[in-house]
Design an enzyme around this catalytic site. Structure first.
Site, PDB file in Angstrom:
ATOM      1  N   LYS A 179       0.646  -1.593  -0.159  1.00 16.25           N
ATOM      2  CA  LYS A 179       0.190  -0.003  -0.028  1.00 16.25           C
ATOM      3  C   LYS A 179       0.908   1.235   0.086  1.00 16.25           C
ATOM      4  O   LYS A 179       1.831   1.214   0.347  1.00 16.25           O
ATOM      5  CB  LYS A 179      -0.935   0.076   1.281  1.00 16.25           C
ATOM      6  CG  LYS A 179      -1.849  -1.108   1.224  1.00 16.25           C
ATOM      7  CD  LYS A 179      -2.857  -0.361   2.511  1.00 16.25           C
ATOM      8  CE  LYS A 179      -4.569  -1.873   2.755  1.00 16.25           C
ATOM      9  NZ  LYS A 179      -4.985  -1.782   1.837  1.00 16.25           N
ATOM     10  N   ARG A 208     -10.514 -11.516   1.532  1.00 17.04           N
ATOM     11  CA  ARG A 208     -11.492 -12.336   1.322  1.00 17.04           C
ATOM     12  C   ARG A 208     -10.305 -13.279   1.272  1.00 17.04           C
ATOM     13  O   ARG A 208     -11.562 -14.669   1.095  1.00 17.04           O
ATOM     14  CB  ARG A 208     -11.337 -11.633  -0.273  1.00 17.04           C
ATOM     15  CG  ARG A 208     -10.537 -12.111  -1.386  1.00 17.04           C
ATOM     16  CD  ARG A 208     -11.044 -10.958  -2.576  1.00 17.04           C
ATOM     17  NE  ARG A 208     -11.019  -9.431  -2.550  1.00 17.04           N
ATOM     18  CZ  ARG A 208     -11.212  -8.696  -3.024  1.00 17.04           C
ATOM     19  NH1 ARG A 208     -11.766  -9.010  -4.497  1.00 17.04           N
ATOM     20  NH2 ARG A 208     -11.403  -7.536  -2.832  1.00 17.04           N
TER      21      ARG A 208
HETATM   22  N1  BES Z   1      -8.173  -3.088   3.885  1.00 19.28           N
HETATM   23  C1  BES Z   1      -8.183  -3.355   3.268  1.00 19.28           C
HETATM   24  C2  BES Z   1      -9.642  -2.025   2.115  1.00 19.28           C
HETATM   25  C3  BES Z   1      -9.538  -1.574   3.080  1.00 19.28           C
HETATM   26  C4  BES Z   1      -8.667   0.079   2.636  1.00 19.28           C
HETATM   27  C5  BES Z   1     -10.558  -1.084   4.546  1.00 19.28           C
HETATM   28  C6  BES Z   1      -8.776   1.404   3.035  1.00 19.28           C
HETATM   29  C7  BES Z   1     -10.916   0.430   4.665  1.00 19.28           C
HETATM   30  C8  BES Z   1      -9.385   1.201   4.199  1.00 19.28           C
HETATM   31  C9  BES Z   1      -8.809  -4.489   2.197  1.00 19.28           C
HETATM   32  O1  BES Z   1      -7.968  -5.696   2.965  1.00 19.28           O
HETATM   33  C10 BES Z   1      -7.677  -3.871   0.664  1.00 19.28           C
HETATM   34  O2  BES Z   1      -6.584  -4.037   0.681  1.00 19.28           O
HETATM   35  N2  BES Z   1      -8.223  -3.533  -0.162  1.00 19.28           N
HETATM   36  C11 BES Z   1      -8.566  -3.681  -1.559  1.00 19.28           C
HETATM   37  C12 BES Z   1      -8.834  -4.676  -2.918  1.00 19.28           C
HETATM   38  C13 BES Z   1      -7.972  -4.262  -4.005  1.00 19.28           C
HETATM   39  C14 BES Z   1      -6.505  -4.309  -4.046  1.00 19.28           C
HETATM   40  C15 BES Z   1      -8.945  -5.344  -4.921  1.00 19.28           C
HETATM   41  C16 BES Z   1      -8.545  -2.279  -2.092  1.00 19.28           C
HETATM   42  O3  BES Z   1      -9.988  -1.524  -1.739  1.00 19.28           O
HETATM   43  O4  BES Z   1      -7.966  -1.475  -2.328  1.00 19.28           O
HETATM   44 MN    MN Z   2      -5.614  -5.042   1.723  1.00 21.33          MN
END
Ligand code: BES
Ligand code: MN
Ligand code: ZN
Length: 501
Positions: free
Chosen positions: A284, A358
């Site tokens: 990230k 997931r």
């Molecule tokens: N934990 C995150 C989702 C999230 C991001 C929650 C920001 C709250 C604030 C999750 O694990 C994630 O990183 N999801 C990705 C999925 C993508 C790679 C398809 C996302 O939402 O960017």
């Molecule tokens: Mn994630």
């Protein structure tokens, strides 16, 4: 906080502060009227002077309040007037707002006991016991402070809050709902505390230890913690692919509560417990990455809900499963393109290691089958896309069983912790096609919250299932940064609605 339920007339109550409602056009609530008469019109005089002008509350605005001191002839030292807006529009939302203003004012003031009279006000479709319950929950919500790793920033003097009920015979039921409110508030506070704890304290092992604490002393509760070795034997290749890059082992925590009949099928709650989500090799960006300590708020909410159900001794069977791991990059971490085999036997191509929620959930959802659950509800801070779709107001809701979706929407509306349904139509499923596995773990740029739910739906075919995406609702950012405890209120309401019917 100590809560007291009494019957009796308002004129006779000795307290440091009495909170009472006033409405638009200077119309007084019953208790305000009585105090006004006793004090020779002191309240109406103040309102006429224009020091407080109760208005029709506009959307989103906070109700005003005014603290009055030394009113003549009264036994209470202070009277807190609360603007309750327009009497015809005084609904559950307005009631909650009024309570929160009182709670905030009391928390800041140097007052050790108070009598709140707002529960005398008519709130359409709600019982007197509901009003006391909501009041206590509002006070507890505001009383919560995170202090584990910092000195307390506000010392609260408030120790005792009282409510009046119509007659002596109303006291037992009011007391029951007060103790339920305390149990629910404890569950919410627990969820907030676990969410707020930093990821160097709140690890998968820490969550397992907390589950032990929650279980302690409850005969009807049981705990089982699966270690990585156990998960390997079960074939949980997806879950284990997430913890691979971390020094910390994953834990699958199973809390069971048997409060119902021997043959009652349990409600199963499954929580995403990523104690820190760096994204893994699909790292990230740095901005606000600290907030990824909240990526276990789904787990925290099912643990908080479990605590509340056990504390209330509800006549239900409940299974809570927490899938906990830390998502880190590293020499052993999963890489984009890796293919893993899930417990269900389906293979998954990990196109993005940041779509890890997931991956831990799918194996926990397969594990759920063994409990023959009546319903399964998973709770997860799953997608940023859900925040794009619904913001921070409502949680995303998906289900393969429409009556379950409707029950959850209703529980959300009843509790003020709302969820909104998004589609799970088959048309979206093809976005998860992979050339190298049965399922890809991400779709394209579109409909991210839906494709995440579609992924989970591949593992929940054997039971009635709903998914709550709480990415936007589990915590607040900015100056108010902190876990909200959502969706504990929704989950408890759902369970309690089931108990009643
Ligand atoms: N934990 C995150 C989702 C999230 C991001 C929650 C920001 C709250 C604030 C999750 O694990 C994630 O990183 N999801 C990705 C999925 C993508 C790679 C398809 C996302 O939402 O960017
Ligand atoms: Mn994630
Ligand atoms: Zn995550």
């Amino acid at each position: 906080m100590e809560y007291k339920i009494r019957s009796g007339i308002v004129e006779k109550q000795r307290t440091a502060c009495l909170a009472t409602g006033i409405f638009h056009k200077r119309s007084l609530s019953d208790s305000a009227k009585r105090l006004d008469t006793l004090s020779n019109g002191a309240i109406t005089t103040i309102l006429r002077q224009g020091d407080m002008d109760p208005g029709v509350m506009s959307n989103g605005s906070e109700p005003a309040c005014l603290m009055l001191y030394n009113l003549p002839n009264l036994l209470c030292e202070r009277v807190l007037l609360v603007d309750c807006g327009n009497a015809d529009q005084f609904d559950q939302k307005a009631y909650r707002k009024a309570i929160r203003v009182v709670a905030r004012t009391l928390a800041k003031a140097n007052i050790d006991d108070a009598l709140i009279c707002l529960n005398e006000l008519t709130v359409a479709d709600h019982t007197p016991d509901w009003k006391i319950q909501q009041a206590i929950m509002g006070i507890e919500e505001i009383a919560y402070q995170y202090t584990r790793t910092k000195a307390s920033t506000r010392a609260t003097a408030l120790k005792k809050v009282s409510f009046l009920v119509g007659s002596r015979s109303d006291i037992p039921a009011a007391k029951t709902s007060a103790s339920q409110a305390i149990a629910i508030s404890e569950g919410i506070a627990l969820a907030r505390e676990l969410g707020n704890l930093p990821a160097n304290i709140c690890t998968p092992g820490y969550l397992a230890d907390q589950a032990k604490e929650i279980k302690k002393g409850h005969r009807k509760a049981k705990l089982k913690v699966l270690e990585e070795q156990d998960m390997l034997s079960l074939g949980m290749g997806a879950l284990l692919s997430v913890s691979k890059g971390s020094e910390l082992p994953a834990k699958l925590i199973i809390l069971k509560y048997n409060g119902g009949g021997k043959d009652d099928r349990p409600i199963a709650l499954v929580g995403k417990g990523i104690t820190f989500d760096t994204g893994g090799i699909s790292l990230k960006p740095g901005a606000q990455m600290d907030e990824m300590k909240f990526d276990m708020c789904g787990a925290a909410s099912v643990m908080g809900t479990f605590h509340a159900c056990v504390a209330m001794d509800l006549p239900i069977n409940l299974v809570c499963i927490v899938a906990s791991a830390e998502n880190m990059p590293g020499g052993r971490a999963s890489k984009p393109g890796d293919v893993v085999t899930t417990m269900s036997g389906q293979t998954v191509e990990i196109l993005n290691t940041d779509a890890e929620g997931r991956l831990v959930l799918c194996d926990a959802l397969s594990y759920c089958e063994r409990f023959d659950p009546e319903v399964v509800i998973d709770v997860a801070t799953l997608t940023g896309a859900c925040i794009t779709a619904l913001g921070h107001v409502t949680s995303g809701l998906f289900s393969n069983h429409q009556p379950l979706a409707e029950d959850l929407m209703k529980a959300g509306a009843d509790s003020g912790d709302r969820a909104w349904q998004l589609p799970l139509w088959d048309d979206y499923q093809r976005l998860l096609n992979s050339n190298f596995a049965d399922i890809a773990n991400i779709g394209d740029k579109s409909a991210g919250a839906i494709t995440a739910a579609c992924f989970l739906s591949r593992f929940t075919k054997k039971y009635h299932w709903a998914h709550l995406d709480i990415a936007g609702t589990a915590w607040l950012s900015g100056a108010e940064k902190g876990a909200t405890g959502r969706p504990v209120p929704l989950l408890i309401q759902y369970i309690m609605n089931k108990v009643i019917t």
